[in-house]
Write a protein that holds these residues in place. Structure first.
Motif, mmCIF file in Angstrom:
data_model
loop_
_atom_site.group_PDB
_atom_site.id
_atom_site.type_symbol
_atom_site.label_atom_id
_atom_site.label_comp_id
_atom_site.label_asym_id
_atom_site.label_seq_id
_atom_site.Cartn_x
_atom_site.Cartn_y
_atom_site.Cartn_z
ATOM 1 N N LEU A 148 0.852 -1.193 0.000
ATOM 2 C CA LEU A 148 0.000 0.000 0.000
ATOM 3 C C LEU A 148 0.880 1.234 0.000
ATOM 4 C CD1 LEU A 148 -2.920 1.158 0.173
ATOM 5 C CD2 LEU A 148 -2.577 1.311 2.638
ATOM 6 N N ASN A 149 0.935 1.897 -1.141
ATOM 7 C CA ASN A 149 1.690 3.150 -1.242
ATOM 8 C C ASN A 149 0.933 4.280 -0.558
ATOM 9 O OD1 ASN A 149 4.013 2.469 -2.578
ATOM 10 N ND2 ASN A 149 3.322 3.115 -4.605
ATOM 11 N N GLU A 150 1.677 5.218 -0.001
ATOM 12 C CA GLU A 150 1.048 6.438 0.486
ATOM 13 C C GLU A 150 0.404 7.157 -0.701
ATOM 14 O OE1 GLU A 150 2.187 10.566 2.867
ATOM 15 O OE2 GLU A 150 3.733 9.050 2.511
ATOM 16 N N GLY A 151 -0.829 7.582 -0.522
ATOM 17 C CA GLY A 151 -1.523 8.249 -1.609
ATOM 18 C C GLY A 151 -2.399 7.340 -2.437
ATOM 19 N N SER A 152 -2.346 6.025 -2.183
ATOM 20 C CA SER A 152 -3.255 5.107 -2.875
ATOM 21 C C SER A 152 -4.692 5.354 -2.404
ATOM 22 C CB SER A 152 -2.864 3.657 -2.601
ATOM 23 O OG SER A 152 -1.601 3.358 -3.163
ATOM 24 N N ILE A 153 -5.650 4.964 -3.218
ATOM 25 C CA ILE A 153 -7.061 5.114 -2.876
ATOM 26 C C ILE A 153 -7.646 3.723 -2.656
ATOM 27 C CG2 ILE A 153 -9.319 5.900 -3.705
ATOM 28 C CD1 ILE A 153 -7.794 8.027 -5.360
ATOM 29 N N THR A 154 -8.103 3.469 -1.439
ATOM 30 C CA THR A 154 -8.669 2.164 -1.102
ATOM 31 C C THR A 154 -10.155 2.155 -1.427
ATOM 32 O OG1 THR A 154 -7.076 2.040 0.718
ATOM 33 C CG2 THR A 154 -8.818 0.405 0.697
ATOM 34 N N VAL A 184 -7.058 -0.921 6.233
ATOM 35 C CA VAL A 184 -7.437 0.413 5.772
ATOM 36 C C VAL A 184 -8.729 0.241 4.996
ATOM 37 C CG1 VAL A 184 -6.811 2.379 4.322
ATOM 38 C CG2 VAL A 184 -5.055 1.216 5.677
ATOM 39 N N LEU A 185 -9.797 0.819 5.492
ATOM 40 C CA LEU A 185 -11.121 0.614 4.913
ATOM 41 C C LEU A 185 -11.431 1.671 3.857
ATOM 42 C CD1 LEU A 185 -12.753 -0.306 8.288
ATOM 43 C CD2 LEU A 185 -12.692 -1.809 6.308
ATOM 44 N N PRO A 186 -12.312 1.330 2.917
ATOM 45 C CA PRO A 186 -12.582 2.271 1.823
ATOM 46 C C PRO A 186 -13.362 3.504 2.254
ATOM 47 C CG PRO A 186 -13.964 0.302 1.628
ATOM 48 C CD PRO A 186 -12.993 0.039 2.743
ATOM 49 N N PHE A 187 -13.003 4.635 1.648
ATOM 50 C CA PHE A 187 -13.777 5.880 1.714
ATOM 51 C C PHE A 187 -14.106 6.291 3.160
ATOM 52 C CE2 PHE A 187 -15.682 3.856 -2.330
ATOM 53 C CZ PHE A 187 -14.573 4.203 -3.081
ATOM 54 N N ALA A 188 -13.092 6.371 3.989
ATOM 55 C CA ALA A 188 -13.312 6.688 5.408
ATOM 56 C C ALA A 188 -13.934 8.066 5.597
ATOM 57 C CB ALA A 188 -11.991 6.589 6.171
ATOM 58 N N MET A 198 -24.793 5.714 2.816
ATOM 59 C CA MET A 198 -23.763 4.793 3.270
ATOM 60 C C MET A 198 -23.686 3.597 2.322
ATOM 61 S SD MET A 198 -22.301 5.371 6.425
ATOM 62 C CE MET A 198 -23.647 5.702 7.532
ATOM 63 N N LYS A 199 -24.836 3.073 1.958
ATOM 64 C CA LYS A 199 -24.898 1.912 1.065
ATOM 65 C C LYS A 199 -24.417 2.291 -0.332
ATOM 66 C CE LYS A 199 -29.127 0.589 3.562
ATOM 67 N NZ LYS A 199 -28.580 -0.395 4.492
ATOM 68 N N ARG A 200 -24.841 3.471 -0.796
ATOM 69 C CA ARG A 200 -24.498 3.911 -2.150
ATOM 70 C C ARG A 200 -22.989 4.039 -2.333
ATOM 71 N NH1 ARG A 200 -26.931 8.824 -2.262
ATOM 72 N NH2 ARG A 200 -28.911 7.750 -2.048
ATOM 73 N N ALA A 201 -22.306 4.511 -1.293
ATOM 74 C CA ALA A 201 -20.867 4.727 -1.393
ATOM 75 C C ALA A 201 -20.084 3.430 -1.584
ATOM 76 C CB ALA A 201 -20.359 5.450 -0.139
ATOM 77 N N MET A 202 -20.701 2.297 -1.277
ATOM 78 C CA MET A 202 -20.012 1.008 -1.381
ATOM 79 C C MET A 202 -20.309 0.284 -2.691
ATOM 80 S SD MET A 202 -18.175 0.508 1.330
ATOM 81 C CE MET A 202 -17.981 -1.223 1.766
ATOM 82 N N ASP A 226 -21.958 7.455 -5.307
ATOM 83 C CA ASP A 226 -21.608 6.032 -5.346
ATOM 84 C C ASP A 226 -20.089 5.852 -5.327
ATOM 85 O OD1 ASP A 226 -20.730 6.625 -7.901
ATOM 86 O OD2 ASP A 226 -22.367 5.600 -8.928
ATOM 87 N N ALA A 227 -19.640 4.603 -5.441
ATOM 88 C CA ALA A 227 -18.209 4.312 -5.341
ATOM 89 C C ALA A 227 -17.413 4.996 -6.454
ATOM 90 C CB ALA A 227 -17.982 2.800 -5.364
ATOM 91 N N PHE A 228 -17.994 5.099 -7.651
ATOM 92 C CA PHE A 228 -17.303 5.810 -8.732
ATOM 93 C C PHE A 228 -16.985 7.241 -8.303
ATOM 94 C CE2 PHE A 228 -20.164 2.875 -11.207
ATOM 95 C CZ PHE A 228 -19.174 2.062 -11.720
#
Length: 341
Positions: free
Chosen positions: A120-126, A238-242, A286-290, A300-302
């Motif tokens: 996991l590089n610094e600056g990556s997007i999970t 590291v969880l997505p879109f914190a 919350m659901k849409r973001a996943m 949404d996640a996009f």
């Protein structure tokens, strides 16, 4: 669950943020579809991915000037394998490989996220793994259905084909769940995958989301979408879109070493805390973001990925190289990766 790369490409083809004028672009995206190299039974093979990536980068750097201006610092790639651009499904071997050297300056959009990890590089997007939105929608049950299952899990506890002794897969956490709670009436856990899987999650209070070969799994998405409190067992994940999802408020985090105390940990959570988490999970945003819906929806996640890319702008002037300046080592990495694709 590895399909985010394909759907991100489809989204961008029709997105208003896309420009056909490269001089207007803040970011460059190259779809490569590394996750479409499959075994006969449909499992992704990451082992040829480095050669595919090198070939694609060779192509874009030879045909256009944009890669060479920054050696990829204004490019992003979607790499949804178990350990991202380390391109191996076993952690030890992924660590040995490290991130493909040619991607060291690029922004990586990946499902893998673990603090203090070489993959996991610094600056990556999970990001979350892909789960089929329409399929999930067809399995929705009335929201007032009682949640009569206390703890729910379906999946492997041991991977006998790849880890016959059982101590390496999931760092032993899944095995500990099974050995400690297979006979506990509060725990509805099994290796079976019933046709009512999605409905069962909507009848459960807690859904276990333990690590497998990697810390992440589709269960995180499924739990959030179906309003089941995710019990996250994956140290340093590291969880997505914190920024969009308050994971600490909607989930329960259990250290891998404490799995044997899961029953005590979960039964000691006060009812008002459980209700508060359920209310937060009921929020449609919350659901849409996943999710990666077709067509795309606001929030949404996009769009979470676009937000992550936008936060990295403007690019620092230091990422632009002088004419003929080179930073990346094209011959670094295992010899097998250097073979032409």
């Amino acid at each position: 669950m590895f399909a985010a790369e394909i759907y991100m490409h489809r989204f961008l083809l029709n997105s208003p943020v896309r420009t056909l004028n490269p001089d207007e672009a803040d970011w460059f995206y190259t779809p490569i579809y590394v996750t479409c190299d499959l075994t006969p039974n449909g499992l992704p093979l990451p082992f040829k991915s480095p050669r595919m990536m090198r070939s694609a980068i060779q192509l874009i750097s030879s045909n256009w000037p944009y890669w060479n201006r920054t050696e990829g610092a204004d490019h992003f790639f979607v790499v949804p394998h178990d350990f991202g651009a380390c391109f191996h499904y076993q952690e030890e071997k992924a660590i040995d490989r490290g991130i493909l050297p040619l991607l060291q300056r690029a922004t990586l959009v990946q499902t893998f996220g673990q603090r203090h990890h070489v993959c996991l590089n610094e600056g990556s997007i999970t990001i979350p793994p892909y789960c089929p939105p329409q399929k999930m929608k067809t399995h929705l049950i009335p929201p007032d259905t009682p949640r009569s299952i206390f703890v729910y899990f379906r999946g492997l506890f041991y991977d006998v084909n790849n880890d016959p002794e059982g101590g390496y897969y999931a760092r032993g956490a899944r095995a500990a769940v099974w050995e400690n709670f297979k006979n506990n009436p509060l725990f509805d856990i099994s290796t079976d995958h019933p046709t009512t899987y999605y409905e069962d999650m909507q009848r459960a209070i807690f859904c276990l989301c333990p690590l497998g070969w990697a810390p992440w799994s589709p269960r995180l998405v499924e739990a959030v979408v179906f309003g089941c409190i995710p019990v996250i067992i994956a140290d340093d994940i590291v969880l997505p879109f914190a920024d969009a999802i308050p994971w600490e408020e909607i989930g329960v985090f259990v250290d891998e070493k404490d799995v044997s105390n899961l029953d005590t940990i979960l039964t000691s959570i006060p009812p008002d805390v459980i209700l508060r988490k359920q209310r937060l999970l009921a929020n449609p945003s919350m659901k849409r973001a996943m999710m990666f819906p077709q067509p795309a929806q606001s929030g949404d996640a996009f769009h979470q990925i676009l937000n992550g890319l936008a936060r990295k702008l403007p690019h620092s002037k230091s990422v632009y190289l002088k004419p003929d300046e080179k930073v990346l080592n094209w011959t670094a990495g295992p010899v097998g990766d250097l073979k032409p694709w």
